[in-house]
Design a protein around this motif. Structure first.
Motif, mmCIF file in Angstrom:
data_model
loop_
_atom_site.group_PDB
_atom_site.id
_atom_site.type_symbol
_atom_site.label_atom_id
_atom_site.label_comp_id
_atom_site.label_asym_id
_atom_site.label_seq_id
_atom_site.Cartn_x
_atom_site.Cartn_y
_atom_site.Cartn_z
ATOM 1 N N UNK A 1 5.852 9.806 -0.269
ATOM 2 C CA UNK A 1 6.761 10.570 0.992
ATOM 3 C C UNK A 1 8.041 9.931 1.023
ATOM 4 N N UNK A 2 8.378 8.725 0.593
ATOM 5 C CA UNK A 2 9.769 8.151 0.685
ATOM 6 C C UNK A 2 10.628 8.239 -0.631
ATOM 7 N N UNK A 3 9.635 8.388 -1.619
ATOM 8 C CA UNK A 3 10.464 8.351 -2.839
ATOM 9 C C UNK A 3 11.707 9.357 -2.794
ATOM 10 N N UNK B 1 8.378 -0.532 -3.061
ATOM 11 C CA UNK B 1 7.571 0.128 -1.872
ATOM 12 C C UNK B 1 6.943 -0.711 -0.954
ATOM 13 N N UNK B 2 6.661 -2.088 -1.245
ATOM 14 C CA UNK B 2 5.892 -3.183 -0.769
ATOM 15 C C UNK B 2 6.803 -4.191 -0.316
ATOM 16 N N UNK B 3 6.666 -4.342 1.075
ATOM 17 C CA UNK B 3 7.388 -5.539 1.833
ATOM 18 C C UNK B 3 6.548 -6.364 2.752
ATOM 19 N N UNK C 1 5.014 -0.626 4.099
ATOM 20 C CA UNK C 1 5.227 0.307 2.849
ATOM 21 C C UNK C 1 6.482 1.112 3.208
ATOM 22 N N UNK C 2 7.450 0.977 2.247
ATOM 23 C CA UNK C 2 8.629 1.325 2.520
ATOM 24 C C UNK C 2 9.188 2.300 1.606
ATOM 25 N N UNK C 3 10.565 3.070 1.581
ATOM 26 C CA UNK C 3 11.111 3.751 0.475
ATOM 27 C C UNK C 3 12.603 3.975 0.890
ATOM 28 N N UNK C 4 13.248 4.369 -0.159
ATOM 29 C CA UNK C 4 14.689 4.592 -0.065
ATOM 30 C C UNK C 4 14.987 5.990 -0.081
ATOM 31 N N UNK C 5 15.863 6.739 1.039
ATOM 32 C CA UNK C 5 16.292 7.954 0.823
ATOM 33 C C UNK C 5 17.771 7.961 0.800
#
Length: 222
Positions: free
Chosen positions: A16-18, A81-83, A116-120
């Motif tokens: 979703x965050x990609x 994606x992982x912190x 779980x993270x992502x960049x927009x």
């Protein structure tokens, strides 16, 4: 149900965050300092006290709905994606039981977090949304005024969701919501009052400082 919804969202987060235009995060560390409000009603604690036979006929206890909270997070992104991180926290709350001295509670500890993270590609320098799970030791202290405190060391569990809006390559604003489960015991000499909610819903807003990525990631300017 709230826990299930947050964890389900976390499983879907990488896809979703990609965002091809968003910031790349692998190898990036951060420090986040937040202040906020801890929302917790403690209805179970109050109701249990009111239901005791010796308290029949007492006026209802005035109920505190929450308290301020402070948090500091130290984290490192092992991939985009992982912190992984450690969150330090502290909060205080005053409770009042009818017919008893004022009760002061303190909760503090450290939570280990997997996010779980992502960049927009949103905002001045990108938006980093995240979801995660938390666990770690929590020390809950309850003290009636003029009496000795009762301390409880327990394992806290929680879930988190939030986002960091990057204003520059290193500075950003972070908003975060956490749902934490933990309880602490309340006692007086010769008498036990049950347990109070040392967790609750935590709403935080603060500042994030982001460390540059490791040299092994060439071309990752922010």
């Amino acid at each position: 149900m709230r826990w299930a919804a947050i964890l389900a969202a976390g499983l879907c987060a990488p896809a979703a965050f990609a965002d091809e235009g968003g910031p790349l995060l692998g190898g990036v560390g951060r420090i986040t300092v937040q202040g906020g409000w801890r929302l917790v009603a403690n209805d179970t604690f109050y109701d249990r006290y009111a239901s005791r036979p010796e308290n029949a006929g007492l006026a209802p206890s005035p109920r505190s709905k929450g308290s301020p909270i402070g948090l500091a997070s130290f984290a490192y992104a092992v991939t985009d994606f992982v912190e992984l991180g450690v969150d330090l926290f502290g909060t205080v709350q005053r409770l009042q039981l009818t017919g008893q001295p004022r009760l002061n509670t303190v909760s503090y500890g450290a939570l280990l977090g997997l996010r779980l993270q992502g960049g927009l590609d949103v905002g001045p320098d990108g938006l980093v949304p995240f979801v995660g799970i938390l666990t770690g030791p929590l020390l809950a202290s309850a003290t009636f005024e003029g009496q000795a405190s009762k301390e409880t060391l327990t394992q806290a569990w929680g879930a988190t969701v939030g986002a960091t809006l990057r204003l520059t390559p290193v500075w950003g604003l972070t908003a975060e919501y956490r749902l934490v489960r933990a309880r602490g015991a309340v006692e007086a000499p010769g008498r036990k009052f049950g347990t109070f909610n040392a967790g609750g819903s935590w709403f935080g807003l603060g500042i994030t400082y982001t460390f540059p990525p490791e040299p092994s990631h060439p071309g990752r300017g922010f």
